[in-house]
Motif scaffolding. Structure first.
Motif, PDB file in Angstrom:
ATOM      1  N   LYS A  36       0.845  -1.186   0.000  1.00 10.07           N
ATOM      2  CA  LYS A  36       0.000   0.000   0.000  1.00 10.07           C
ATOM      3  C   LYS A  36       0.884   1.240   0.000  1.00 10.07           C
ATOM      4  CE  LYS A  36      -4.354  -1.416   2.251  1.00 10.07           C
ATOM      5  NZ  LYS A  36      -5.277  -1.117   3.360  1.00 10.07           N
ATOM      6  N   ASN A  37       0.284   2.388  -0.326  1.00 14.35           N
ATOM      7  CA  ASN A  37       1.015   3.637  -0.184  1.00 14.35           C
ATOM      8  C   ASN A  37       1.311   3.905   1.286  1.00 14.35           C
ATOM      9  OD1 ASN A  37       0.924   4.235  -2.954  1.00 14.35           O
ATOM     10  ND2 ASN A  37      -1.082   5.225  -2.759  1.00 14.35           N
ATOM     11  N   VAL A  38       2.455   4.519   1.546  1.00 11.12           N
ATOM     12  CA  VAL A  38       2.876   4.784   2.918  1.00 11.12           C
ATOM     13  C   VAL A  38       3.200   6.267   3.080  1.00 11.12           C
ATOM     14  CG1 VAL A  38       4.739   4.440   4.599  1.00 11.12           C
ATOM     15  CG2 VAL A  38       3.734   2.466   3.439  1.00 11.12           C
ATOM     16  N   TYR A  39       2.631   6.863   4.128  1.00  4.26           N
ATOM     17  CA  TYR A  39       3.002   8.204   4.556  1.00  4.26           C
ATOM     18  C   TYR A  39       3.797   8.042   5.850  1.00  4.26           C
ATOM     19  CZ  TYR A  39      -0.505   9.516   1.146  1.00  4.26           C
ATOM     20  OH  TYR A  39      -1.209   9.650  -0.029  1.00  4.26           O
ATOM     21  N   LEU A  40       5.072   8.384   5.783  1.00  2.00           N
ATOM     22  CA  LEU A  40       5.994   8.075   6.883  1.00  2.00           C
ATOM     23  C   LEU A  40       6.497   9.353   7.534  1.00  2.00           C
ATOM     24  CD1 LEU A  40       7.807   6.036   8.454  1.00  2.00           C
ATOM     25  CD2 LEU A  40       9.482   6.288   6.597  1.00  2.00           C
ATOM     26  N   GLU A  41       6.383   9.402   8.859  1.00  2.56           N
ATOM     27  CA  GLU A  41       6.983  10.484   9.641  1.00  2.56           C
ATOM     28  C   GLU A  41       8.078   9.890  10.520  1.00  2.56           C
ATOM     29  OE1 GLU A  41       4.368  13.798  11.207  1.00  2.56           O
ATOM     30  OE2 GLU A  41       2.894  12.182  10.989  1.00  2.56           O
ATOM     31  N   LEU A  42       9.245  10.500  10.476  1.00  2.00           N
ATOM     32  CA  LEU A  42      10.371  10.062  11.301  1.00  2.00           C
ATOM     33  C   LEU A  42      10.704  11.135  12.336  1.00  2.00           C
ATOM     34  CD1 LEU A  42      12.783   8.540   8.602  1.00  2.00           C
ATOM     35  CD2 LEU A  42      11.134   7.331  10.048  1.00  2.00           C
ATOM     36  N   PHE A  43      10.976  10.694  13.543  1.00  2.00           N
ATOM     37  CA  PHE A  43      11.379  11.593  14.628  1.00  2.00           C
ATOM     38  C   PHE A  43      12.701  11.096  15.191  1.00  2.00           C
ATOM     39  CE2 PHE A  43       6.793  11.296  14.361  1.00  2.00           C
ATOM     40  CZ  PHE A  43       6.383  12.618  14.345  1.00  2.00           C
ATOM     41  N   VAL A  44      13.592  11.999  15.520  1.00  2.00           N
ATOM     42  CA  VAL A  44      14.873  11.633  16.123  1.00  2.00           C
ATOM     43  C   VAL A  44      14.874  12.111  17.572  1.00  2.00           C
ATOM     44  CG1 VAL A  44      17.378  11.682  15.914  1.00  2.00           C
ATOM     45  CG2 VAL A  44      15.961  11.946  13.870  1.00  2.00           C
ATOM     46  N   LYS A  45      15.068  11.186  18.497  1.00  5.22           N
ATOM     47  CA  LYS A  45      14.999  11.502  19.926  1.00  5.22           C
ATOM     48  C   LYS A  45      16.286  11.071  20.623  1.00  5.22           C
ATOM     49  CE  LYS A  45       9.994  10.585  19.892  1.00  5.22           C
ATOM     50  NZ  LYS A  45       8.919   9.745  20.462  1.00  5.22           N
ATOM     51  N   THR A  46      16.755  11.892  21.542  1.00  5.95           N
ATOM     52  CA  THR A  46      17.938  11.564  22.332  1.00  5.95           C
ATOM     53  C   THR A  46      17.515  10.939  23.657  1.00  5.95           C
ATOM     54  OG1 THR A  46      19.187  13.408  21.368  1.00  5.95           O
ATOM     55  CG2 THR A  46      20.032  12.441  23.405  1.00  5.95           C
ATOM     56  N   VAL A  47      17.998   9.720  23.909  1.00  7.94           N
ATOM     57  CA  VAL A  47      17.819   9.060  25.207  1.00  7.94           C
ATOM     58  C   VAL A  47      19.213   8.678  25.682  1.00  7.94           C
ATOM     59  CG1 VAL A  47      16.773   7.152  26.467  1.00  7.94           C
ATOM     60  CG2 VAL A  47      15.550   8.182  24.541  1.00  7.94           C
ATOM     61  N   LYS A  48      19.766   9.459  26.585  1.00 10.91           N
ATOM     62  CA  LYS A  48      21.164   9.292  26.983  1.00 10.91           C
ATOM     63  C   LYS A  48      21.401   7.942  27.659  1.00 10.91           C
ATOM     64  CE  LYS A  48      22.154  14.217  27.261  1.00 10.91           C
ATOM     65  NZ  LYS A  48      22.602  15.361  28.110  1.00 10.91           N
ATOM     66  N   LYS A  49      22.488   7.292  27.229  1.00 16.00           N
ATOM     67  CA  LYS A  49      22.950   6.010  27.805  1.00 16.00           C
ATOM     68  C   LYS A  49      21.868   4.928  27.761  1.00 16.00           C
ATOM     69  CE  LYS A  49      26.422   8.079  30.838  1.00 16.00           C
ATOM     70  NZ  LYS A  49      26.943   8.209  32.215  1.00 16.00           N
ATOM     71  N   TRP A  50      21.012   4.932  26.729  1.00 18.35           N
ATOM     72  CA  TRP A  50      19.945   3.928  26.674  1.00 18.35           C
ATOM     73  C   TRP A  50      20.484   2.511  26.608  1.00 18.35           C
ATOM     74  CZ3 TRP A  50      19.346   0.414  22.777  1.00 18.35           C
ATOM     75  CH2 TRP A  50      19.960   0.671  21.545  1.00 18.35           C
ATOM     76  N   ARG A  51      21.683   2.326  26.062  1.00 24.31           N
ATOM     77  CA  ARG A  51      22.244   0.973  25.926  1.00 24.31           C
ATOM     78  C   ARG A  51      22.708   0.391  27.252  1.00 24.31           C
ATOM     79  NH1 ARG A  51      26.678   1.756  21.380  1.00 24.31           N
ATOM     80  NH2 ARG A  51      26.939   3.713  22.504  1.00 24.31           N
ATOM     81  N   GLU A  52      22.744   1.221  28.306  1.00 26.50           N
ATOM     82  CA  GLU A  52      23.200   0.764  29.617  1.00 26.50           C
ATOM     83  C   GLU A  52      22.067   0.616  30.627  1.00 26.50           C
ATOM     84  OE1 GLU A  52      26.028  -0.303  30.336  1.00 26.50           O
ATOM     85  OE2 GLU A  52      27.451   0.539  28.881  1.00 26.50           O
ATOM     86  N   LYS A  53      20.842   0.981  30.245  1.00 29.68           N
ATOM     87  CA  LYS A  53      19.752   1.044  31.220  1.00 29.68           C
ATOM     88  C   LYS A  53      18.690  -0.010  30.930  1.00 29.68           C
ATOM     89  CE  LYS A  53      20.479   5.981  32.069  1.00 29.68           C
ATOM     90  NZ  LYS A  53      19.898   7.338  32.023  1.00 29.68           N
ATOM     91  N   ASP A  54      18.413  -0.852  31.937  1.00 28.64           N
ATOM     92  CA  ASP A  54      17.428  -1.924  31.773  1.00 28.64           C
ATOM     93  C   ASP A  54      16.066  -1.397  31.349  1.00 28.64           C
ATOM     94  OD1 ASP A  54      19.150  -3.990  32.411  1.00 28.64           O
ATOM     95  OD2 ASP A  54      18.757  -3.841  34.561  1.00 28.64           O
ATOM     96  N   LYS A  55      15.684  -0.248  31.876  1.00 32.68           N
ATOM     97  CA  LYS A  55      14.378   0.331  31.561  1.00 32.68           C
ATOM     98  C   LYS A  55      14.225   0.512  30.055  1.00 32.68           C
ATOM     99  CE  LYS A  55      11.792   4.655  31.835  1.00 32.68           C
ATOM    100  NZ  LYS A  55      11.786   6.052  32.324  1.00 32.68           N
ATOM    101  N   TYR A  56      15.242   1.097  29.426  1.00 33.05           N
ATOM    102  CA  TYR A  56      15.144   1.385  28.000  1.00 33.05           C
ATOM    103  C   TYR A  56      15.394   0.141  27.151  1.00 33.05           C
ATOM    104  CZ  TYR A  56      14.976   6.242  29.408  1.00 33.05           C
ATOM    105  OH  TYR A  56      14.596   7.431  29.978  1.00 33.05           O
ATOM    106  N   LEU A  57      16.270  -0.750  27.611  1.00 30.95           N
ATOM    107  CA  LEU A  57      16.478  -1.998  26.874  1.00 30.95           C
ATOM    108  C   LEU A  57      15.168  -2.778  26.783  1.00 30.95           C
ATOM    109  CD1 LEU A  57      19.951  -3.198  28.225  1.00 30.95           C
ATOM    110  CD2 LEU A  57      19.447  -2.185  25.999  1.00 30.95           C
ATOM    111  N   SER A  58      14.410  -2.767  27.889  1.00 32.70           N
ATOM    112  CA  SER A  58      13.111  -3.439  27.892  1.00 32.70           C
ATOM    113  C   SER A  58      12.099  -2.693  27.021  1.00 32.70           C
ATOM    114  CB  SER A  58      12.594  -3.542  29.324  1.00 32.70           C
ATOM    115  OG  SER A  58      11.328  -4.152  29.352  1.00 32.70           O
ATOM    116  N   GLU A  59      12.060  -1.377  27.157  1.00 32.03           N
ATOM    117  CA  GLU A  59      11.101  -0.562  26.406  1.00 32.03           C
ATOM    118  C   GLU A  59      11.337  -0.647  24.903  1.00 32.03           C
ATOM    119  OE1 GLU A  59       9.976   4.176  25.992  1.00 32.03           O
ATOM    120  OE2 GLU A  59      10.763   3.419  27.898  1.00 32.03           O
ATOM    121  N   PHE A  60      12.598  -0.777  24.505  1.00 32.58           N
ATOM    122  CA  PHE A  60      12.950  -0.799  23.091  1.00 32.58           C
ATOM    123  C   PHE A  60      13.032  -2.211  22.519  1.00 32.58           C
ATOM    124  CE2 PHE A  60      15.382   3.378  23.980  1.00 32.58           C
ATOM    125  CZ  PHE A  60      14.193   4.093  23.994  1.00 32.58           C
TER     126      PHE A  60
END
Length: 295
Positions: free
Chosen positions: A264-288
């Motif tokens: 199908k046709n796609v209308y895509l919006e991209l957002f860039v967000k900063t989440v500091k040290k996400w690779r070290e935090k269980d909260k974000y590893l789980s959320e992502f």
């Protein structure tokens, strides 16, 4: 009916995801020339009459430098411990590396069929292929050694036929039309992450992940919002680019693949967000989405 789970392991960038896409005949895992592209356990499901093979594609085994890296290694070790057959993928062009010998030590502890797949044979001569086979067969007693090119699909049919001999089960785990266990939201976010990999420099990809925020389905189109998560503002500037040129390039390429995926046709919006040290935090590893193998 014959079936079974096949774990695909190997060091980063040997072509594991390319092989699984080649076998399935559809893109279920993103690919890149940069290492550690795969970050999640991805099951590609191969179906034919009275045969179902579930391929488990996992991250490349590597020396971890953060909590995310440790999680990825745990996912890779899953393929060794919890599948019926192991495909150990190596790079024919590069030859034996330290990462290969490390994995071979792990394989010495398993009691299941181990098949060596020498990938990227399109890059070397027939004589060099024979030399690679001899090099590896002296290191481990493989049940089979199969040279292939995942890129050109050379010898992939032979690999499938060989695997059929080792399938231990007689259960159909997924429907005949299934090609992966991953959700459509995951596949969409991975397409965007692949484009970031392809268009940015070496230091950027490993600091980002992508998350599908929302999907609105219309009669003839999809409205999709996806966030690109980075761990510092300097990377955010790189991904957006001068006057938004980079994010526009990523969006155009992503939309093209999304339209192929969704038909199908796609209308895509991209957002860039900063989440500091996400690779070290269980909260974000789980959320992502990295929550299958917590410490």
């Amino acid at each position: 009916m014959k079936s079974g789970f096949v774990g695909i392991i190997g060091r980063p960038n040997v072509g594991k995801s390319t092989l699984i896409n080649s076998v399935i005949g559809r893109k279920v895992a993103i690919t890149s020339n940069k290492p550690q592209t795969t970050r999640n356990i991805i099951q590609g499901i191969y179906n034919e009459d009275k045969v179902q093979i579930v391929f488990v594609d996992t991250p490349g085994i590597h020396k971890p430098v953060n909590k995310l890296g440790k999680t990825l290694n745990k996912e890779a070790y899953y393929s060794i411990d919890d599948t019926d057959i192991i495909l150990f993928i190596v790079d024919a062009f590069d030859g034996i590396g330290k990462g290969d010998t490390y994995i071979l030590e792990k394989l010495k502890k398993v009691n299941k069929p181990v098949i060596l797949v020498i990938n990227k044979i399109d890059k070397i001569t027939h004589e060099e292929i024979l030399n690679r086979i001899n090099d590896y067969k002296d290191l481990y007693d493989f049940d089979e050694i199969i040279p292939v090119s995942a890129l050109t699909k050379n010898n992939v049919d032979d690999l499938i036929n060989t695997l059929k001999k080792y399938l231990p089960d007689n259960i159909k785990y997924y429907g005949e039309d299934s090609i992966t266990n991953k959700s459509i939201d995951f596949l969409m976010s991975e397409i965007v992450r692949e484009k970031v990999f392809n268009f940015t420099e070496e230091e950027v990809p490993h600091s980002i992940t992508c998350v599908t925020d929302s999907v609105e389905i219309g009669k003839n189109s999809y409205n999709i919002r996806i966030s690109i998560i980075v761990d510092r503002d300097s990377l955010k500037k790189i991904i957006i680019g001068k006057q938004g040129e980079m994010i526009k390039k990523i969006g155009i390429a992503s939309r093209k693949d999304l339209e192929q995926l969704l038909n199908k046709n796609v209308y895509l919006e991209l957002f860039v967000k900063t989440v500091k040290k996400w690779r070290e935090k269980d909260k974000y590893l789980s959320e992502f989405g990295f929550n299958d193998f917590k410490e």
